[in-house]
Design an enzyme around this catalytic site. Structure first.
Site, PDB file in Angstrom:
ATOM      1  N   GLU A  77      12.520  19.610 -23.970  1.00  0.00           N
ATOM      2  CA  GLU A  77      11.732  19.918 -22.766  1.00  0.00           C
ATOM      3  C   GLU A  77      12.379  21.060 -21.976  1.00  0.00           C
ATOM      4  O   GLU A  77      11.686  21.858 -21.342  1.00  0.00           O
ATOM      5  CB  GLU A  77      11.575  18.674 -21.873  1.00  0.00           C
ATOM      6  CG  GLU A  77      10.679  17.573 -22.453  1.00  0.00           C
ATOM      7  CD  GLU A  77       9.172  17.782 -22.231  1.00  0.00           C
ATOM      8  OE1 GLU A  77       8.766  18.724 -21.531  1.00  0.00           O
ATOM      9  OE2 GLU A  77       8.391  16.981 -22.793  1.00  0.00           O
TER      10      GLU A  77
ATOM     11  N   HIS B 188       1.291  14.844 -29.115  1.00  0.00           N
ATOM     12  CA  HIS B 188       0.612  13.555 -28.950  1.00  0.00           C
ATOM     13  C   HIS B 188       0.021  13.069 -30.275  1.00  0.00           C
ATOM     14  O   HIS B 188       0.028  11.877 -30.570  1.00  0.00           O
ATOM     15  CB  HIS B 188      -0.485  13.658 -27.884  1.00  0.00           C
ATOM     16  CG  HIS B 188       0.059  13.880 -26.503  1.00  0.00           C
ATOM     17  ND1 HIS B 188      -0.648  14.519 -25.508  1.00  0.00           N
ATOM     18  CD2 HIS B 188       1.258  13.563 -25.956  1.00  0.00           C
ATOM     19  CE1 HIS B 188       0.095  14.589 -24.415  1.00  0.00           C
ATOM     20  NE2 HIS B 188       1.250  14.010 -24.659  1.00  0.00           N
TER      21      HIS B 188
ATOM     22  N   ASN C 158       1.941  21.399 -20.599  1.00  0.00           N
ATOM     23  CA  ASN C 158       1.578  20.695 -21.828  1.00  0.00           C
ATOM     24  C   ASN C 158       1.771  21.541 -23.084  1.00  0.00           C
ATOM     25  O   ASN C 158       1.267  21.188 -24.155  1.00  0.00           O
ATOM     26  CB  ASN C 158       0.130  20.196 -21.743  1.00  0.00           C
ATOM     27  CG  ASN C 158       0.004  19.091 -20.718  1.00  0.00           C
ATOM     28  OD1 ASN C 158       0.886  18.250 -20.594  1.00  0.00           O
ATOM     29  ND2 ASN C 158      -1.081  19.105 -19.967  1.00  0.00           N
TER      30      ASN C 158
ATOM     31  N   ARG D 237      -1.348  23.099 -13.710  1.00  0.00           N
ATOM     32  CA  ARG D 237      -0.320  22.189 -14.208  1.00  0.00           C
ATOM     33  C   ARG D 237      -0.381  22.043 -15.734  1.00  0.00           C
ATOM     34  O   ARG D 237       0.559  21.551 -16.351  1.00  0.00           O
ATOM     35  CB  ARG D 237      -0.511  20.830 -13.509  1.00  0.00           C
ATOM     36  CG  ARG D 237       0.702  19.939 -13.575  1.00  0.00           C
ATOM     37  CD  ARG D 237       0.650  18.845 -12.523  1.00  0.00           C
ATOM     38  NE  ARG D 237       1.600  17.805 -12.848  1.00  0.00           N
ATOM     39  CZ  ARG D 237       2.063  16.911 -11.990  1.00  0.00           C
ATOM     40  NH1 ARG D 237       1.668  16.938 -10.734  1.00  0.00           N
ATOM     41  NH2 ARG D 237       2.916  15.997 -12.353  1.00  0.00           N
TER      42      ARG D 237
ATOM     43  N   ARG E 177       0.811  -1.232   0.000  1.00  0.00           N
ATOM     44  CA  ARG E 177       0.000   0.000   0.000  1.00  0.00           C
ATOM     45  C   ARG E 177       0.838   1.273   0.000  1.00  0.00           C
ATOM     46  O   ARG E 177       0.413   2.318   0.488  1.00  0.00           O
ATOM     47  CB  ARG E 177      -0.960   0.044   1.199  1.00  0.00           C
ATOM     48  CG  ARG E 177      -2.075  -0.982   1.122  1.00  0.00           C
ATOM     49  CD  ARG E 177      -3.256  -0.623   1.990  1.00  0.00           C
ATOM     50  NE  ARG E 177      -4.128  -1.772   2.136  1.00  0.00           N
ATOM     51  CZ  ARG E 177      -3.998  -2.704   3.067  1.00  0.00           C
ATOM     52  NH1 ARG E 177      -3.033  -2.602   3.959  1.00  0.00           N
ATOM     53  NH2 ARG E 177      -4.827  -3.715   3.119  1.00  0.00           N
TER      54      ARG E 177
ATOM     55  N   LYS F 284       9.659  23.343 -12.918  1.00  0.00           N
ATOM     56  CA  LYS F 284       8.578  22.349 -12.867  1.00  0.00           C
ATOM     57  C   LYS F 284       8.058  22.220 -11.435  1.00  0.00           C
ATOM     58  O   LYS F 284       6.853  22.072 -11.209  1.00  0.00           O
ATOM     59  CB  LYS F 284       9.035  20.991 -13.395  1.00  0.00           C
ATOM     60  CG  LYS F 284       7.859  20.008 -13.412  1.00  0.00           C
ATOM     61  CD  LYS F 284       8.043  18.786 -14.258  1.00  0.00           C
ATOM     62  CE  LYS F 284       6.757  17.957 -14.210  1.00  0.00           C
ATOM     63  NZ  LYS F 284       6.877  16.662 -14.851  1.00  0.00           N
TER      64      LYS F 284
ATOM     65  N   HIS G 277      10.082  11.428 -27.858  1.00  0.00           N
ATOM     66  CA  HIS G 277       9.097  12.354 -27.298  1.00  0.00           C
ATOM     67  C   HIS G 277       9.526  13.818 -27.463  1.00  0.00           C
ATOM     68  O   HIS G 277       8.747  14.662 -27.931  1.00  0.00           O
ATOM     69  CB  HIS G 277       8.859  12.027 -25.823  1.00  0.00           C
ATOM     70  CG  HIS G 277       7.844  12.930 -25.174  1.00  0.00           C
ATOM     71  ND1 HIS G 277       6.521  12.962 -25.560  1.00  0.00           N
ATOM     72  CD2 HIS G 277       7.964  13.850 -24.185  1.00  0.00           C
ATOM     73  CE1 HIS G 277       5.875  13.855 -24.839  1.00  0.00           C
ATOM     74  NE2 HIS G 277       6.724  14.409 -23.994  1.00  0.00           N
TER      75      HIS G 277
END
Lengths: 364, 364
Positions: free
Chosen positions: A189, A257, A250, A246, A125, A231, A270
């Site tokens: 990025e 995508h 993107n 957030r 958990r 970030k 990517h």
């Protein structure tokens, strides 16, 4: 940590943690993990590419620091982020007699981080995990934010959790062994953070093209640290992607995508698809009168100097637009984009006319 | 909600939620879920036993309330709590086009709640879920606490998460369709709450044997509500089982787990093994001079009147003690028990001599 180390704090109340960034830190991984967690059992999760390069070294380091160590090596590549690999790793954890005090140590790129993080989020958990990202993309992106998980058939990252690491160790020396294309993909990025949040950082990148292309240690440390800081600010304000804040991360990603999906995953890395996507988004913002041409031009020039692809893939426009309308961040087929209003600032824009999207898909 | 409804608040800061308890509430499930969540898509997860009894009714109710509804029915039984069923459910969620705004509605006992809760905790990195527990055990135990998950081979509940429901709806009428043995098994956990936390509640149970055995509506509502309240107090103080406070809930469970493991899962229902385990723990506390014989005697008499088994299973003592030393709550083989100091209060006791444990295994 050594004096040439930069520490970035990720503020998330009781889930806050530090990222240590510096050259050669991998040799201190054992001491670092034991100091941070006090664990007596660590499970190193790595992949078939990274195992011999760095995974085994980290495992040896941990043993020298006095911890019992087990190692799980998964096949390299995106297809490893699957339910069947998660099940195998769960069973391995049990074989290793991992308990709630064990620590998962992820040594690898984004795939390893996502998979190992999801193991940490769910075994017993939830147990602690330490990230040691070994690609530039993982260092500047997936080491901050706590997104972990796997893919379902046809649905990337559809299953997972928000699970923050106990700490992150980034050795910028590992970037030297990174294939050129993969390194450049990470730089895309890095450029993104400048465009969406920090014009000064963007200028720093423009001024350090050679240092970036030569992977100079001080430049590496600065770009990784600043990217993580930027970030972290966003993630601290919207940990679970609930307020929309957030979404700024993107930028370029709606286009990206669609490119990834319609060229078949693997054609573009990517970051390569992000680079092309950012230019599309910037052209779109221009056509809507949100920015002047100079903002697009500077991105184009910087990405070009860093060796990133810039031309929109040769795919039917209707197919690409169809893919964007199906994107999981789209609501009811309405086209929505993160668009710059100036260098260092972006906004989420809904209901963008399809003709303008079509025009933005033509490389200038 | 109707006037004969009791509301129990589970205080967990931003994860707080309410449990609504009353007779006949199932018919209001649709309105309840839509009011609580505002969802336009619900996925009902149920099992092959509960589907026709209650699952379909809940689904119809939800449709009438104006929500799109999908239903997933898993095989009844503990073996459903597996990685392969989780994978099947993840894929079904995708087929149903579930997104971050969808709500999982668990209609069933503990197995369904654990499985559906783990789907909610992981699909889309976590979506909302509403619990509608249909066994007494699930109503008084698994509807409070947020523990969700699956088993690994040979390791119960080894994978999972803490994931709180948005709300819980308990219809005590569904207890009328519960097989007698299963109903009684739930009563054992109800008795447990009295022993560990609330002597007045224990007295109430002693005074209402007939009401309990006849499943009288007012008695049902009171025992479910009080059990949920008591468990909620403990869980609020130790949500993630970190401080040790939550351990009090394991009264009788070290013995119980050994009985379950060594008689083969399925021989005893969980509550049956708990009943025998509580008596063992109480005898153990007696032998250590922690309580007088009256405390054990009252538990014996109450459990007996409720038709629960009281005799220790016919298994070699060394085998049982070996199993206790391997229990996942045990540290390094040291025997550790939750033991009463008086009716309504228990303590975690470490390093208990094995001879005393052996003696406590002899039914008096």
């Amino acid at each position: 940590m050594a004096s040439n180390t930069t520490t970035v704090h990720v503020a998330l109340s009781e889930r806050s943690y530090d990222i240590e960034i510096g050259a050669g830190l991998l040799t201190e991984a054992g001491r670092f993990v034991v100091e941070q967690t006090g664990c007596s059992h660590a499970v190193v999760i790595t992949d078939s590419n990274v195992e011999s390069l760095h995974g085994q070294r980290v495992a040896e380091c941990l043993e020298q620091a006095g911890t019992r160590v087990d190692m799980a090596t998964v096949p390299a590549g995106e297809s490893t982020k699957s339910a069947s690999h998660i099940d195998q790793l769960w069973r391995l954890m049990l074989e290793f007699a991992a308990d709630r005090k064990s620590v998962v140590v992820a040594v690898g790129g984004g795939v390893v981080g996502d998979l190992a993080g999801f193991i940490a989020a769910t075994y017993g958990r939830g147990i602690r995990f330490v990230q040691i990202p070994t690609t530039l993309l993982a260092q500047v992106d997936s080491s901050v934010g706590g997104k972990v998980g796997i893919n379902l058939p046809g649905a990337k990252n559809m299953v997972g959790a928000f699970w923050q690491p106990t700490s992150v160790l980034i050795d910028t020396d590992v970037l030297n062994t990174l294939p050129l294309r993969e390194y450049r993909s990470g730089l895309a990025e890095v450029v993104k953070y400048g465009v969406i949040l920090d014009p000064e950082f963007f200028s720093y990148l423009e001024a350090n093209i050679d240092g970036l292309n030569n992977r100079e240690p001080n430049v590496m440390r600065h770009i990784v640290a600043r990217s993580c800081e930027l970030k972290a600010q966003v993630v601290s304000a919207d940990e679970r992607e609930e307020t929309g804040l957030r979404a700024v991360l993107n930028y370029g990603h709606t286009f990206c995508h669609a490119f990834e999906a319609e060229t078949g995953y693997g054609t573009y890395l990517h970051g390569e698809a992000v680079a092309i996507g950012m230019l599309c988004a910037s052209r779109l913002a221009e056509s809507m009168g949100r920015i002047d041409a100079e903002v697009t031009r500077r991105q184009f020039k910087l990405l070009d100097a860093l060796g990133l692809p810039l031309a929109v893939p040769d795919v039917d426009q209707d197919v690409l637009i169809g893919a964007m309308q199906k994107d999981k961040k789209t609501e009811h087929g309405k086209l929505r984009f993160v668009l710059p209003t100036r260098l260092g600032h972006v906004e989420l824009v809904s209901g963008v006319p399809v003709e303008l999207v079509r025009a933005a898909l033509v490389s200038s």
